[in-house]
Design an enzyme around this catalytic site. Structure first.
Site, PDB file in Angstrom:
ATOM      1  N   ARG A   1       0.882  -1.082   0.004  1.00  0.00           N
ATOM      2  CA  ARG A   1       0.039   0.102   0.098  1.00  0.00           C
ATOM      3  C   ARG A   1       0.955   1.230   0.060  1.00  0.00           C
ATOM      4  NH1 ARG A   1      -2.082  -3.537   4.081  1.00  0.00           N
ATOM      5  NH2 ARG A   1      -4.396  -4.198   3.502  1.00  0.00           N
TER       6      ARG A   1
ATOM      7  N   LYS B   1      -1.680  -1.706   7.775  1.00  0.00           N
ATOM      8  CA  LYS B   1      -3.391  -1.335   7.943  1.00  0.00           C
ATOM      9  C   LYS B   1      -3.657  -2.467   9.291  1.00  0.00           C
ATOM     10  CE  LYS B   1      -7.374  -1.085   5.448  1.00  0.00           C
ATOM     11  NZ  LYS B   1      -8.251  -1.185   4.069  1.00  0.00           N
TER      12      LYS B   1
ATOM     13  N   HIS C   1      -2.629   1.895  -6.138  1.00  0.00           N
ATOM     14  CA  HIS C   1      -3.222   0.592  -5.493  1.00  0.00           C
ATOM     15  C   HIS C   1      -3.438  -0.318  -6.996  1.00  0.00           C
ATOM     16  CE1 HIS C   1      -4.582  -0.818  -1.706  1.00  0.00           C
ATOM     17  NE2 HIS C   1      -5.633  -1.276  -2.403  1.00  0.00           N
TER      18      HIS C   1
ATOM     19  N   ARG D   1      -0.907  -2.629  -6.692  1.00  0.00           N
ATOM     20  CA  ARG D   1      -0.925  -3.817  -5.589  1.00  0.00           C
ATOM     21  C   ARG D   1      -1.885  -4.876  -5.988  1.00  0.00           C
ATOM     22  NH1 ARG D   1      -1.104  -4.761   0.121  1.00  0.00           N
ATOM     23  NH2 ARG D   1      -3.177  -5.340   0.892  1.00  0.00           N
TER      24      ARG D   1
ATOM     25  N   HIS E   1      -4.483  -9.199   4.318  1.00  0.00           N
ATOM     26  CA  HIS E   1      -5.831  -9.174   4.511  1.00  0.00           C
ATOM     27  C   HIS E   1      -6.217  -9.901   5.594  1.00  0.00           C
ATOM     28  CE1 HIS E   1      -6.390  -8.461  -0.107  1.00  0.00           C
ATOM     29  NE2 HIS E   1      -6.129  -7.255   0.563  1.00  0.00           N
TER      30      HIS E   1
ATOM     31  N   TYR F   1      -9.598 -11.552  -6.370  1.00  0.00           N
ATOM     32  CA  TYR F   1      -8.698 -11.894  -7.557  1.00  0.00           C
ATOM     33  C   TYR F   1      -8.943 -13.068  -8.296  1.00  0.00           C
ATOM     34  CZ  TYR F   1      -6.244  -8.084  -5.045  1.00  0.00           C
ATOM     35  OH  TYR F   1      -6.335  -6.872  -4.431  1.00  0.00           O
TER      36      TYR F   1
END
Length: 196
Positions: free
Chosen positions: A72, A97, A161, A164, A187, A196
């Protein structure tokens, strides 16, 4: 937007429950569903074309780092020299994050670029420093990418992004399992990775 509508619904429910004293369980309000959009990605060839338009070594390293480690923007800007672990082929991401630490891939190609960059620029504490030796700015990274996108002629909607998303998609196309990709991207939920 769906999120705005949900905010209004929550406010109304709060008002009815706390101010008017209604039993909100008896109220039935349909909530809007958020559309599920597939992420924008660039192909490997488009990424190489993008990278080839950047002539400044520092800028090349910034863009390559985002793509090849799936970072990120904030994670890139917070990278310190000490976070690079070439012996283990890993980069340590501190307090990403959700305040979670994690390790990401440190490819041979990125290592080659970063070794050259560190030797030439000799950054002090932060891996990518601005002119005042502080953190590099997010706006500068976005401008680097925007100029490269314009020069390369790839999808004009490409963002930091997007790189990414492209990293994750290319890993999946190369046979990496979803659980590994989930870990690399940081995640919490496999549902997030499943796009994805």
């Amino acid at each position: 937007a769906e999120s705005t509508q949900n905010t209004y619904i929550n406010a109304l429910l709060f008002f009815y429950k706390k101010v008017l004293g209604f039993n909100v369980k008896e109220l039935h309000i349909d909530r809007p569903r958020k559309p599920v959009k597939l992420p924008e990605i660039v192909s490997k060839e488009e990424f190489l074309r993008l990278l080839s338009t950047i002539k400044n070594l520092k800028h090349q390293c910034i863009i390559l780092c985002i793509y090849s480690a799936g970072l990120r923007l904030g994670e890139l800007l917070n990278l310190r020299i000490q976070d690079l672990h070439p012996d283990r082929k890993q980069i340590f991401i501190l307090c990403a994050k959700g305040k979670k630490d994690r390790y990401v891939l440190y490819s041979k190609v990125l290592q080659k670029y970063l070794n050259k960059y560190i030797k030439e620029y000799q950054p002090g504490y932060w891996l990518f420093e601005g002119q005042d030796k502080g953190k590099y700015s997010a706006r500068s990274v976005q401008n680097i990418l925007r100029r490269a996108v314009e020069k390369s002629g790839i999808n004009p909607l490409t963002t930091v992004h997007t790189l990414r998303h492209s990293f994750a998609t290319h890993l999946l196309e190369d046979g990496t399992d979803l659980r590994t990709i989930q870990t690399l991207l940081g995640h919490n939920s496999s549902k997030t990775t499943e796009i994805y």
